[in-house]
Design a protein around this motif. Structure first.
Motif, PDB file in Angstrom:
ATOM      1  N   GLN B  13       0.821  -1.207   0.000  1.00  0.00           N
ATOM      2  CA  GLN B  13       0.000   0.000   0.000  1.00  0.00           C
ATOM      3  C   GLN B  13       0.863   1.269   0.000  1.00  0.00           C
ATOM      4  O   GLN B  13       0.447   2.295  -0.513  1.00  0.00           O
ATOM      5  CB  GLN B  13      -0.910   0.007   1.238  1.00  0.00           C
ATOM      6  CG  GLN B  13      -1.959  -1.081   1.223  1.00  0.00           C
ATOM      7  CD  GLN B  13      -3.352  -0.509   0.978  1.00  0.00           C
ATOM      8  OE1 GLN B  13      -3.551   0.686   0.898  1.00  0.00           O
ATOM      9  NE2 GLN B  13      -4.329  -1.384   0.845  1.00  0.00           N
ATOM     10  N   PHE B  14       2.024   1.175   0.629  1.00  0.00           N
ATOM     11  CA  PHE B  14       2.856   2.364   0.783  1.00  0.00           C
ATOM     12  C   PHE B  14       4.285   2.109   0.328  1.00  0.00           C
ATOM     13  O   PHE B  14       4.817   1.019   0.510  1.00  0.00           O
ATOM     14  CB  PHE B  14       2.930   2.794   2.254  1.00  0.00           C
ATOM     15  CG  PHE B  14       1.602   3.146   2.821  1.00  0.00           C
ATOM     16  CD1 PHE B  14       1.090   4.418   2.642  1.00  0.00           C
ATOM     17  CD2 PHE B  14       0.860   2.212   3.511  1.00  0.00           C
ATOM     18  CE1 PHE B  14      -0.148   4.752   3.146  1.00  0.00           C
ATOM     19  CE2 PHE B  14      -0.384   2.536   4.024  1.00  0.00           C
ATOM     20  CZ  PHE B  14      -0.889   3.808   3.847  1.00  0.00           C
ATOM     21  N   LEU B  52       0.961   6.246  -1.781  1.00  0.00           N
ATOM     22  CA  LEU B  52       0.081   6.293  -0.615  1.00  0.00           C
ATOM     23  C   LEU B  52      -1.167   5.478  -0.905  1.00  0.00           C
ATOM     24  O   LEU B  52      -1.823   5.685  -1.924  1.00  0.00           O
ATOM     25  CB  LEU B  52      -0.347   7.739  -0.331  1.00  0.00           C
ATOM     26  CG  LEU B  52       0.742   8.744   0.011  1.00  0.00           C
ATOM     27  CD1 LEU B  52       0.130  10.141   0.118  1.00  0.00           C
ATOM     28  CD2 LEU B  52       1.420   8.375   1.312  1.00  0.00           C
ATOM     29  N   TYR B  53      -1.533   4.564  -0.039  1.00  0.00           N
ATOM     30  CA  TYR B  53      -2.747   3.772  -0.190  1.00  0.00           C
ATOM     31  C   TYR B  53      -2.872   3.198  -1.601  1.00  0.00           C
ATOM     32  O   TYR B  53      -3.893   3.348  -2.251  1.00  0.00           O
ATOM     33  CB  TYR B  53      -3.972   4.635   0.170  1.00  0.00           C
ATOM     34  CG  TYR B  53      -3.938   5.067   1.608  1.00  0.00           C
ATOM     35  CD1 TYR B  53      -4.346   4.203   2.624  1.00  0.00           C
ATOM     36  CD2 TYR B  53      -3.455   6.320   1.961  1.00  0.00           C
ATOM     37  CE1 TYR B  53      -4.302   4.584   3.951  1.00  0.00           C
ATOM     38  CE2 TYR B  53      -3.392   6.712   3.287  1.00  0.00           C
ATOM     39  CZ  TYR B  53      -3.821   5.848   4.276  1.00  0.00           C
ATOM     40  OH  TYR B  53      -3.751   6.226   5.582  1.00  0.00           O
TER      41      TYR B  53
END
Lengths: 364, 364, 364
Positions: B13-14, B52-53
């Motif tokens: 996710q990151f 990010l995400y």
């Protein structure tokens, strides 16, 4: 990751570090001339550095206080004890200047640092071993092109620099250091030469001695002698530097300066020494861990003579007392008192300013 | 963490990366005009970028050599193969300019990069797939407001840019690339248009061709054709760019330029290609691992015509030879020899300078 | 590492973070005066911050858009609830200014932020607890020395600042905040005092009210009253600030301003509150995770009076509507409409400009 970001791969082939420093000063001045009390960020830097494929290194550091690139280079370390470097870095010359500003005994270097050679773009070969070091560099101009629109078709200045050091004794807490350095610069018509120095303070921009631009400067040779010793908590360090400027159709100009400084670590630490320079103090017992950190008292006499014949830049002598507190590694708080004993010649002839200044610092 | 700091979370996710680049040049010039031998930091950049995400990306990069923001944007990648971007980034136009300066075949881009569109603040939509890409952007002005106190009540300039590429063949070591681009700019009274170019060198600031500010410029349309191919260790790349400036009450001005460049990797690597641009060379066998790195020889012919009617900016043709050594990934050393065949018109009419220059680079 | 690079050691003694922010704006203006449509990078910052040996903290942040040092300090947190800070940081004064620009309700702070005290180099002691905070600082001058060559022998300006806040109610989603602040500055001959303000926009540099340099300014005292409340998704915030400038041999000058703003989070989140300031909104359900992020509508009335006797800087009142979308934590997109109700006095007397502007932001 105990300060800055350091990451390593398990095989030791790669490492990366984000680091920086901050030095914040406040100063108050006594006597004459008026110098202007105040505060200042002395240095504020961030850098990215690391190792690539074991043998290669890199660094890029930026000084935010005056928007300039400091260290910016690539190194090859594949030959044991040897280092090859290309980029922008300090000319190897003068112990006082080679020691990181994070680790100097006082807040500012001694008066003769007016002769430090600064950083230039170039290449360097260096040999570092336990008992001696030798570095030789061929340097172009500074990062900021000194040529203006009128003389942009002129070649830039260039120079060479070399420094050798000898440490017949080099054990933990027991060091004898001798050094010798030469720095030569071929000046282009666009290069101005000017030596000046503040009273070991930087909050004020007043310079107590100043030669102004030296006309017709052609080449410049600086030479320096270094001595230092560590005996347990005691450190002594001394240098003599001479700068000779050859000028077309005018008499040459010679200036010199020297200093002697010593310190004593009340809490018993010793100043570390490696590769011909001193490192930073690490307290034996940290604040927050039952200790009071490391405490150091220091004293310096320094002298700088910028008078030569018709050039009356002024001669200054000053006495400095210092107190350093290192509560934990990477932090430092300093208080310095500087008394200028006499300015002889120049704009501030006969004046004797006093400086009291403090600094807070983090660096890693 | 094999160069720069890259951290990822396990779920993907990151991610975060601190990266940078350093290019240090030295150059010596022959023939006329005098251009001024010397050294230069060509580029010194640090950036922070990441994900990010999963679906969102960001980047902020700063060029320390001239104190300017380069890439500074936010992206949305939630739709497969599509990308939406907002911030400051390169106008999508010209293969030579789209390729990172870390990965260009020569130290400097070809003469027609005088027409590159630069970076502007805006939004872009892009489609990237294996065999074709399409990007379209709507752009405002540059990061540095070009309006001064007198015309700060004027609207800023704006423009659009689009680039499409086709790669009918796109396999490892076998690529055929075709591209087409248009870049339009509506110029405000405060926008000056001026095309100029150095002799594919940047240590000297002498520009061998230069239109000076074009009076009454109203709008500007650039169009470009791209061709490139990779056949194993061989790469060829060519472009033609035309710039048309519409002017109020004066005749329009048209300029153009082209180049053809090719290289051969002696050590057998192939130039990687993805999303309509070339990437960097990774040596098959590294120095320090039994290899000699990757070695590449390259050759270019480029031409730029800045003469049009009354505007005599000069026409230049130049021939460039290049040698690149990539000892390990992320490092590069280059040597370039440029011979300007002829300058026709302008200040340096009839002159034929030579350039010999070298570069050390780390980048990741 | 979910945004920026945060590394911690297991014992909690050390942590390091590389973070930053980017705000990119576009604006179009209606009515008069002409203000110049366009785009702008509003803020582009990177910082390095962290904890050393549990009790010590540091930060260095740089704003790339205008090349200036923002936060640069060292802190000691070894006494519970207390903080000691030295370096460059915001004078503790005004709720609107204490809230990070990443987290303000609108793209720009309210008109009375013309009176914010800015950052200075100094020392601060602060007490933070759940229901009250108190901060007092002694500050020198700004990072950029405001003295020029002529007055470099003058002392720099200095001042003090104090701010107390009370939160009789402070639970998640239920806050009542009261604040009181004073900011004093002793101005040196070299310090100019000038208050001015744009119409809550920064793409244009036109200032609708402006006192110009106030002659003979000697000292300056600002005082401010703060009120805020959170009730679930609803936030209200109001301030009144007064600035009094004492002048040698001329009548003193008094100016004031106030604003009232409120917002409602349509998706049900509450604005977080800690240590006397508001934090950033985190959406309950993220985009990409079955949600639509957080959506907020906001409204503000603000007023600024820069007329006093012979000084006719102008009085302005404006009404602002705002829409914020937080698709995931760390990202924000905003649209603001500002209508200036009336300018009374000054250069733009009687004019009523409109502003429509949008922003894309990442920050962590």
């Amino acid at each position: 990751t105990n300060g800055g970001l350091t990451l390593k791969t398990r095989d030791g082939q790669f490492s990366t570090k984000v680091g920086g420093r901050l030095q914040v000063d406040a100063a108050t001045y006594g006597g004459s001339p008026d110098m202007g009390d105040g505060t200042d960020i002395r240095r504020a830097r961030l850098y990215l550095a690391g190792t690539l494929y074991r043998d290669w290194g890199y660094k890029l550091e930026y000084e935010f206080d005056n928007d300039s690139i400091t260290d910016a280079f690539i190194t090859y370390n594949g030959f044991e004890n040897y280092q090859i470097m290309a980029g922008n870095f300090k000319d190897p010359f003068s112990l006082d200047y080679m020691i990181s500003a994070n680790n100097t005994m006082f807040m500012e270097r001694a008066l003769p640092t007016a002769f430090n050679a600064g950083r230039h773009i170039g290449v360097m070969g260096a040999r570092n071993s336990k008992h001696w070091t030798l570095a030789a560099a061929l340097m172009g101009d500074t990062v900021n092109d000194t040529r203006d629109a009128d003389d942009r078709d002129e070649d830039e200045g260039w120079g060479w620099s070399t420094r050798g050091t000898l440490a017949p004794i080099n054990e933990a807490g027991k060091v004898v250091h001798l050094g010798l350095g030469f720095n030569y610069r071929d000046l282009q018509p666009n290069n101005e030469v000017r030596f000046s120095q503040a009273s070991e303070t930087s909050v004020s921009s007043v310079r107590i001695v100043d030669t102004d631009d030296l006309a017709n400067a052609d080449t410049m040779l600086k030479s320096g002698l270094e001595f230092a010793t560590v005996m347990g908590p005691f450190t002594a360090q001394a240098e003599y530097i001479r700068a000779s400027v050859e000028r077309d159709n005018i008499s040459d100009a010679d200036f010199d300066g020297w200093y002697l400084q010593s310190s004593y670590l009340l809490t018993g630490e010793s100043r570390p020494y490696k590769n011909g320079v001193f490192g930073g103090i690490k307290p034996n017992r940290r604040v927050g861990d039952g200790g009071i950190g490391a405490w150091e008292v220091a004293m310096r006499y320094s002298s700088l003579d910028l008078n030569d014949g018709a050039i009356e830049g002024g001669e200054a002598d000053s006495m400095t007392l210092g107190l350093n507190w290192y509560p934990v590694p990477m932090l430092r708080f300093s208080a310095n008192y500087v008394h200028v004993l006499d300015v002889d010649g120049g704009t501030f002839d006969g004046q004797e300013p006093d400086v009291f200044q403090v600094r807070s610092q983090w660096a890693f």
